[in-house]
Design an enzyme around this catalytic site. Structure first.
Site, PDB file in Angstrom:
ATOM      1  N   LYS A  37       0.861  -1.183   0.000  1.00  0.00           N
ATOM      2  CA  LYS A  37       0.000   0.000   0.000  1.00  0.00           C
ATOM      3  C   LYS A  37       0.896   1.231   0.000  1.00  0.00           C
ATOM      4  O   LYS A  37       1.625   1.481   0.960  1.00  0.00           O
ATOM      5  CB  LYS A  37      -0.895  -0.007   1.234  1.00  0.00           C
ATOM      6  CG  LYS A  37      -1.833   1.179   1.307  1.00  0.00           C
ATOM      7  CD  LYS A  37      -2.790   1.049   2.469  1.00  0.00           C
ATOM      8  CE  LYS A  37      -3.712   2.243   2.555  1.00  0.00           C
ATOM      9  NZ  LYS A  37      -4.619   2.145   3.688  1.00  0.00           N
TER      10      LYS A  37
ATOM     11  N   LYS B 128      -1.997  -1.554  -4.077  1.00  0.00           N
ATOM     12  CA  LYS B 128      -2.860  -0.376  -4.036  1.00  0.00           C
ATOM     13  C   LYS B 128      -2.031   0.895  -4.056  1.00  0.00           C
ATOM     14  O   LYS B 128      -1.061   0.942  -3.293  1.00  0.00           O
ATOM     15  CB  LYS B 128      -3.641  -0.464  -2.727  1.00  0.00           C
ATOM     16  CG  LYS B 128      -4.532   0.668  -2.405  1.00  0.00           C
ATOM     17  CD  LYS B 128      -5.155   0.458  -1.065  1.00  0.00           C
ATOM     18  CE  LYS B 128      -5.938   1.695  -0.733  1.00  0.00           C
ATOM     19  NZ  LYS B 128      -6.365   1.730   0.610  1.00  0.00           N
TER      20      LYS B 128
HETATM   21  C1  PBG Z   1      -7.566   3.175   5.381  1.00  0.00           C
HETATM   22  C2  PBG Z   1      -7.756   3.036   3.922  1.00  0.00           C
HETATM   23  C3  PBG Z   1      -7.530   3.993   2.921  1.00  0.00           C
HETATM   24  C4  PBG Z   1      -7.987   3.441   1.733  1.00  0.00           C
HETATM   25  C5  PBG Z   1      -8.432   2.174   2.029  1.00  0.00           C
HETATM   26  N1  PBG Z   1      -8.269   1.931   3.375  1.00  0.00           N
HETATM   27  C6  PBG Z   1      -7.050   5.377   2.975  1.00  0.00           C
HETATM   28  C7  PBG Z   1      -5.783   5.748   3.595  1.00  0.00           C
HETATM   29  O1  PBG Z   1      -4.853   4.948   3.733  1.00  0.00           O
HETATM   30  O2  PBG Z   1      -5.726   6.905   3.973  1.00  0.00           O
HETATM   31  C8  PBG Z   1      -8.005   4.160   0.408  1.00  0.00           C
HETATM   32  C9  PBG Z   1      -9.016   3.672  -0.562  1.00  0.00           C
HETATM   33  C10 PBG Z   1      -9.312   4.595  -1.671  1.00  0.00           C
HETATM   34  O3  PBG Z   1      -8.698   5.664  -1.852  1.00  0.00           O
HETATM   35  O4  PBG Z   1     -10.225   4.253  -2.432  1.00  0.00           O
HETATM   36  N2  PBG Z   1      -6.378   2.793   5.901  1.00  0.00           N
END
Ligand code: PBG
Length: 323
Positions: free
Chosen positions: A195, A248
């Site tokens: 991520k 992601k």
């Molecule tokens: C929370 C989380 C996030 C997303 C999914 N789970 C945001 C972040 O890390 O701030 C992002 C998903 C998206 O942008 O569609 N940890």
């Protein structure tokens, strides 16, 4: 083979030929729809940067999930928006928390729809970070227990799969242990293994009210410049017990999906995130591109790069297009 002996256009001349040599076929089976749930009744708050998406109360959540299910979408990913936030994210693992209640309702009404729950603390902490904060530091090890508690509470509420998105080190093992010790050895973990610390999450943070109140997420989410590190993260999560590996965002990181695909044989999920969705919607609204075609092209490209499944806010529109 060289021109004029070889003419690639021979097999492009009509739709039947093109269908016969098509290498990647997007299917409704590949799609996972993310949904946002909050308290109340009859609530359907539009998310301005994500046209067609809403913060939904449980009654409306069930309606939207049913629509997805009827279109053949196999799974949804649930994000909770709690009424209360505090430093220890207590509503993330409360028995009557919003996700726990919504999960029970969804499994009750649509038992065949796979329900994945996002496991993180950022929507539940008053500071908006994904872990426990000591001063200005996000304390990795102190967070693990709360993440495991959260995942376990989702399993107890009948979730089919848990998906930790916090990026704390060691959380997959901690969650696996907690699930196993409590009789949930059949619940798989979809790990947000890779991520990146991405600006593409902007619209999501508006939707989930989860922006950090100080600093940013650079000490836990990955630096967009790194690819080898992605392989280390993936390897680590597999060793800790992940069943599905997520990468992601998706479109800016297709090279990462492709590299991870070559390294591992576990299923790969790619998250086509909120910013990727918002850009297409905005450009379509301006008349600058054909949103529907860009959607199908993007999802196909994500699959071509090596993803087995795609979390996408386009899931319902794409399912309609595919049917
Ligand atoms: C929370 C989380 C996030 C997303 C999914 N789970 C945001 C972040 O890390 O701030 C992002 C998903 C998206 O942008 O569609 N940890």
């Amino acid at each position: 083979m060289l021109f004029p002996d070889y003419r690639p256009r021979r097999l492009r001349q009509n739709d039947a030929f093109r269908r016969m040599i098509r290498e990647t076929k997007l299917s409704v089976d590949d799609l996972i729809l993310p949904l946002f749930v909050n308290g109340g009744k009859g609530v359907k708050n539009p998310i301005p940067s994500m046209p067609g998406h809403y913060q939904l109360s449980i009654d409306n959540l069930v309606k939207t999930a049913k629509k997805a299910y009827e279109l053949g979408i196999p799974a949804v990913m649930l994000f909770g928006i709690p009424d209360k936030k505090d430093p220890l994210a207590t509503s993330a693992y409360a028995k009557d928390g919003i996700v726990q209640k919504a999960t029970k309702a969804l499994k009750d009404k649509i038992p065949e729809l796979i329900l994945i729950t996002d496991v993180c603390l950022c929507q539940y902490t008053d500071h908006g970070h994904c872990g426990i904060v000591e001063g200005q530091i996000i304390d990795n090890d102190a967070t693990l227990d709360l993440l495991a508690k959260t995942a376990l509470s989702h399993a107890k509420a009948n979730a089919d799969m848990v998906a930790p998105s916090d990026m704390m080190d060691g959380r997959v093992a901690e969650i696996r242990n907690a699930l196993d010790e409590n009789g949930f050895s059949n619940i798989p973990i979809m790990s947000y293994a890779v991520k990146y610390c991405s600006a593409f999450y902007g619209p999501f943070r508006q939707a989930a009210d989860s922006s950090p109140k100080f600093g940013d997420r650079r000490t836990y989410q990955m630096d967009p410049s790194n690819a080898l590190e992605a392989i280390r993260e993936v390897t680590m999560d597999i060793e800790e017990g992940a069943d599905i590996i997520m990468i992601k965002p998706a479109l800016p990181y297709l090279d990462i999906i492709c590299r991870v695909r070559e390294e591992i044989d576990l299923p790969i999920a790619a998250y086509n995130v909120s910013g990727e969705f918002a850009m297409v919607k905005a450009a379509d609204k301006m008349g600058w591109l054909d949103g529907k075609r860009v959607m199908m092209e993007s999802l196909t490209a994500i699959k071509r790069s090596g993803a087995d499944m795609i979390l996408t806010y386009f899931a319902i529109e794409a399912a309609k297009e595919l049917s």
